[in-house]
Design a protein around this motif. Sequence first.
Motif, PDB file in Angstrom:
ATOM      1  N   THR A  42       0.699  -1.160   0.097  1.00 51.71           N
ATOM      2  CA  THR A  42       0.041   0.160   0.099  1.00 51.71           C
ATOM      3  C   THR A  42       0.966   1.349   0.007  1.00 51.71           C
ATOM      4  O   THR A  42       0.387   2.082  -0.830  1.00 51.71           O
ATOM      5  CB  THR A  42      -1.022   0.054   1.074  1.00 51.71           C
ATOM      6  N   LYS A  43       1.736   1.283   0.991  1.00 51.82           N
ATOM      7  CA  LYS A  43       2.899   2.438   0.741  1.00 51.82           C
ATOM      8  C   LYS A  43       3.600   2.680  -0.398  1.00 51.82           C
ATOM      9  O   LYS A  43       3.442   3.885  -0.936  1.00 51.82           O
ATOM     10  CB  LYS A  43       3.903   2.252   2.036  1.00 51.82           C
ATOM     11  N   LEU A  44       3.969   1.731  -1.224  1.00 50.73           N
ATOM     12  CA  LEU A  44       4.596   1.595  -2.335  1.00 50.73           C
ATOM     13  C   LEU A  44       3.474   2.080  -3.485  1.00 50.73           C
ATOM     14  O   LEU A  44       3.975   3.134  -4.206  1.00 50.73           O
ATOM     15  CB  LEU A  44       5.081   0.499  -2.819  1.00 50.73           C
ATOM     16  N   LYS A  45       2.344   1.906  -3.385  1.00 52.18           N
ATOM     17  CA  LYS A  45       1.333   2.289  -4.125  1.00 52.18           C
ATOM     18  C   LYS A  45       0.941   3.751  -4.221  1.00 52.18           C
ATOM     19  O   LYS A  45       0.909   4.517  -5.209  1.00 52.18           O
ATOM     20  CB  LYS A  45       0.112   1.510  -4.022  1.00 52.18           C
ATOM     21  N   TYR A  46       1.043   4.105  -3.184  1.00 55.54           N
ATOM     22  CA  TYR A  46       0.606   5.704  -2.674  1.00 55.54           C
ATOM     23  C   TYR A  46       1.811   6.410  -3.060  1.00 55.54           C
ATOM     24  O   TYR A  46       1.855   7.649  -3.510  1.00 55.54           O
ATOM     25  CB  TYR A  46       0.517   5.822  -1.045  1.00 55.54           C
ATOM     26  N   PHE A  47       3.294   5.900  -2.734  1.00 54.34           N
ATOM     27  CA  PHE A  47       4.243   6.734  -3.435  1.00 54.34           C
ATOM     28  C   PHE A  47       3.950   6.992  -4.948  1.00 54.34           C
ATOM     29  O   PHE A  47       4.505   7.949  -5.158  1.00 54.34           O
ATOM     30  CB  PHE A  47       5.653   5.976  -2.971  1.00 54.34           C
ATOM     31  N   SER A  48       3.740   5.754  -5.567  1.00 57.11           N
ATOM     32  CA  SER A  48       3.775   5.963  -7.232  1.00 57.11           C
ATOM     33  C   SER A  48       2.533   7.002  -7.421  1.00 57.11           C
ATOM     34  O   SER A  48       2.824   7.893  -8.338  1.00 57.11           O
ATOM     35  CB  SER A  48       3.459   4.407  -7.685  1.00 57.11           C
ATOM     36  N   TRP A  49       1.425   6.924  -6.754  1.00 58.29           N
ATOM     37  CA  TRP A  49       0.384   7.965  -7.095  1.00 58.29           C
ATOM     38  C   TRP A  49       0.952   9.469  -6.654  1.00 58.29           C
ATOM     39  O   TRP A  49       0.482  10.089  -7.540  1.00 58.29           O
ATOM     40  CB  TRP A  49      -0.955   7.672  -6.173  1.00 58.29           C
ATOM     41  N   HIS A  50       1.511   9.501  -5.426  1.00 54.27           N
ATOM     42  CA  HIS A  50       1.960  10.873  -5.298  1.00 54.27           C
ATOM     43  C   HIS A  50       2.860  11.359  -6.339  1.00 54.27           C
ATOM     44  O   HIS A  50       2.886  12.565  -6.564  1.00 54.27           O
ATOM     45  CB  HIS A  50       2.792  10.573  -3.791  1.00 54.27           C
ATOM     46  N   LYS A  51       3.909  10.618  -6.786  1.00 53.85           N
ATOM     47  CA  LYS A  51       4.603  10.960  -7.811  1.00 53.85           C
ATOM     48  C   LYS A  51       3.990  11.124  -9.219  1.00 53.85           C
ATOM     49  O   LYS A  51       4.299  12.592  -9.801  1.00 53.85           O
ATOM     50  CB  LYS A  51       5.822   9.786  -8.143  1.00 53.85           C
ATOM     51  N   TRP A  52       2.907  10.349  -9.532  1.00 52.45           N
ATOM     52  CA  TRP A  52       2.395  10.897 -10.612  1.00 52.45           C
ATOM     53  C   TRP A  52       1.387  11.889 -10.686  1.00 52.45           C
ATOM     54  O   TRP A  52       1.510  12.745 -11.635  1.00 52.45           O
ATOM     55  CB  TRP A  52       1.206   9.527 -10.748  1.00 52.45           C
ATOM     56  N   ILE A  53       0.878  12.113  -9.398  1.00 49.41           N
ATOM     57  CA  ILE A  53       0.159  13.497  -9.095  1.00 49.41           C
ATOM     58  C   ILE A  53       1.141  14.739  -9.255  1.00 49.41           C
ATOM     59  O   ILE A  53       0.789  15.848  -9.984  1.00 49.41           O
ATOM     60  CB  ILE A  53      -0.413  13.549  -7.765  1.00 49.41           C
ATOM     61  N   GLY A  54       2.425  14.645  -8.706  1.00 54.69           N
ATOM     62  CA  GLY A  54       3.460  15.336  -8.817  1.00 54.69           C
ATOM     63  C   GLY A  54       3.673  15.912 -10.385  1.00 54.69           C
ATOM     64  O   GLY A  54       3.984  17.124 -10.784  1.00 54.69           O
ATOM     65  N   TYR A 109      14.404  14.115  -5.208  1.00 55.20           N
ATOM     66  CA  TYR A 109      14.603  13.448  -4.110  1.00 55.20           C
ATOM     67  C   TYR A 109      14.412  11.816  -4.380  1.00 55.20           C
ATOM     68  O   TYR A 109      15.316  10.970  -3.856  1.00 55.20           O
ATOM     69  CB  TYR A 109      13.764  13.748  -2.911  1.00 55.20           C
ATOM     70  N   SER A 110      13.594  11.619  -5.488  1.00 53.88           N
ATOM     71  CA  SER A 110      13.398  10.046  -5.528  1.00 53.88           C
ATOM     72  C   SER A 110      14.615   9.577  -6.270  1.00 53.88           C
ATOM     73  O   SER A 110      14.691   8.377  -6.134  1.00 53.88           O
ATOM     74  CB  SER A 110      12.273  10.143  -6.384  1.00 53.88           C
ATOM     75  N   LEU A 111      15.178  10.300  -7.326  1.00 58.44           N
ATOM     76  CA  LEU A 111      16.418   9.799  -7.776  1.00 58.44           C
ATOM     77  C   LEU A 111      17.488   9.789  -7.098  1.00 58.44           C
ATOM     78  O   LEU A 111      18.313   8.767  -7.245  1.00 58.44           O
ATOM     79  CB  LEU A 111      16.690  10.994  -9.035  1.00 58.44           C
ATOM     80  N   ALA A 112      17.874  10.643  -6.242  1.00 56.18           N
ATOM     81  CA  ALA A 112      18.900  10.418  -5.003  1.00 56.18           C
ATOM     82  C   ALA A 112      18.540   9.377  -4.217  1.00 56.18           C
ATOM     83  O   ALA A 112      19.501   8.752  -3.745  1.00 56.18           O
ATOM     84  CB  ALA A 112      18.789  11.837  -4.210  1.00 56.18           C
ATOM     85  N   ALA A 113      17.237   8.830  -4.201  1.00 57.79           N
ATOM     86  CA  ALA A 113      17.109   7.541  -3.328  1.00 57.79           C
ATOM     87  C   ALA A 113      17.307   6.638  -4.096  1.00 57.79           C
ATOM     88  O   ALA A 113      17.036   5.193  -3.638  1.00 57.79           O
ATOM     89  CB  ALA A 113      15.637   7.715  -2.623  1.00 57.79           C
ATOM     90  N   GLY A 114      17.482   6.654  -5.348  1.00 60.02           N
ATOM     91  CA  GLY A 114      17.836   5.553  -6.204  1.00 60.02           C
ATOM     92  C   GLY A 114      16.455   4.791  -6.851  1.00 60.02           C
ATOM     93  O   GLY A 114      16.498   3.818  -7.216  1.00 60.02           O
ATOM     94  N   VAL A 115      15.368   5.741  -6.703  1.00 64.02           N
ATOM     95  CA  VAL A 115      14.068   5.276  -7.376  1.00 64.02           C
ATOM     96  C   VAL A 115      13.856   6.101  -8.519  1.00 64.02           C
ATOM     97  O   VAL A 115      13.131   7.132  -8.294  1.00 64.02           O
ATOM     98  CB  VAL A 115      13.102   5.260  -6.109  1.00 64.02           C
ATOM     99  N   PRO A 116      13.934   5.406  -9.648  1.00 61.04           N
ATOM    100  CA  PRO A 116      13.099   6.338 -10.926  1.00 61.04           C
ATOM    101  C   PRO A 116      12.043   6.507 -10.886  1.00 61.04           C
ATOM    102  O   PRO A 116      10.855   5.760 -10.255  1.00 61.04           O
ATOM    103  CB  PRO A 116      13.582   5.404 -12.048  1.00 61.04           C
ATOM    104  N   VAL A 117      11.381   7.636 -11.667  1.00 64.00           N
ATOM    105  CA  VAL A 117      10.156   7.925 -11.634  1.00 64.00           C
ATOM    106  C   VAL A 117       9.528   7.765 -12.974  1.00 64.00           C
ATOM    107  O   VAL A 117      10.117   7.872 -14.109  1.00 64.00           O
ATOM    108  CB  VAL A 117       9.860   9.610 -11.334  1.00 64.00           C
TER     109      VAL A 117
END
Length: 180
Positions: A42-54, A109-117
């Motif tokens: 759920t947290k991972l899904k919310y992070f994805s949605w948050h990024k998509w909204i951004g 921040y996402s890229l620095a964390a190693g998580v591509p958008v």
Amino acid sequence: MPHTAERYTNTAILLHWLVAILIISAFCLGVTMTNIPGLTPTKLKYFSWHKWIGVTVLALACLRLLWRLTHKAPPHPASMSDTHVKLVSLMHALLYILIFAIPVSGYFYSLAAGVPVVYLGLFPLPVLIDPNPELKPVLKLVHYCLNVTLLAAFILHVLGALKHHFIDQDGIFKRMMPGK
């Protein structure tokens, strides 16, 4: 309703409210997801949605700025002092800066964390920086501070609009409302 000297264009009104709704959604989702302990689906899904909204906010902000630069805003009422007009202009400038800066800071921040958008799970955004464990907490703090600043600016913006509507009754509020 057509654009008049007292109203924004329908396009400006649509972009204003769409961006506002998306920002409120992203903010609420951000608070919710960061309060979920651990790393859950759920947290991972919310992070994805948050990024998509951004990403969507950033794209709409670009459209909104282009529209604003090519379409004059309605004039302020004559009853507003020069100081008041300057304060309103500063607040709008701050809101525009934050509408751009927050998605960009979140992206880095996402890229620095190693998580591509990957927008909508389909379109990978360019990786402009490598993962960076030293930069990650700095960008996280920047993203957080920008959001807190936006929350304060948003509250002042809403309070100002309500003051214009209920106390000043000068029509400022109505010129950004959909419909009549």
